[in-house]
Design an enzyme around this catalytic site. Structure first.
Site: not given
Length: 146
Positions: A101, A104, A127
């Site tokens: 997730r 995702e 960064s």
């Protein structure tokens, strides 16, 4: 480690010091947040140490030894001067539902996030060297998803 404690699969691919850290944390009954408070570090950083993703300094090792009741020579040997973090562990894309997730989020929102970064800060990159993260639960009026 007790049979009721889940051992993260990734630990089987890491040096034994990391399983030992997890076992000591479980035995001490501490969360990463509690351990972070004891050693004076950020919760996320402490958790990263436990997965070989961050390099503890000498003071961190001393405080971990005291907080977890682990002999300092074990921690020095496993995490001291000759230890270098290995970042980017695990299979890709991740199979664990929580990690997937998070992956995702980048797949779905990566380009919009990139665009917003460029609008706000100009051309360049973001960064993760000084990354900070916090994990908090936000109550959803519709209830939690199971």
């Amino acid at each position: 480690m007790s049979s009721t404690t889940h051992k993260p699969t990734i630990l089987s691919n890491l040096p034994p010091i990391f399983s030992m850290l997890h076992e000591a944390k479980t035995k001490a009954g501490l969360t990463f947040e509690q351990l972070a408070q004891k050693i004076g570090r950020d919760e996320w950083y402490v958790a990263a140490i436990f997965y070989g993703q961050a390099k503890p300094d000498k003071q961190d090792i001393e405080r971990l030894s005291q907080s977890l009741d682990v002999r300092i020579n074990y921690l020095d040997e496993g995490l001291g001067d000759n230890f270098f973090p290995h970042r980017g562990l695990g299979e890709f894309p991740p199979q664990d539902p929580v990690l997937y997730r998070l992956y995702e989020v980048l797949v779905v929102y990566g380009y919009p996030l990139k665009h917003m970064i460029h609008e706000k800060f100009g051309d360049g990159i973001m960064s993760a060297i000084d990354f900070e993260g916090h994990v908090d639960k936000i109550e959803d009026p519709k209830g939690d998803r199971e």
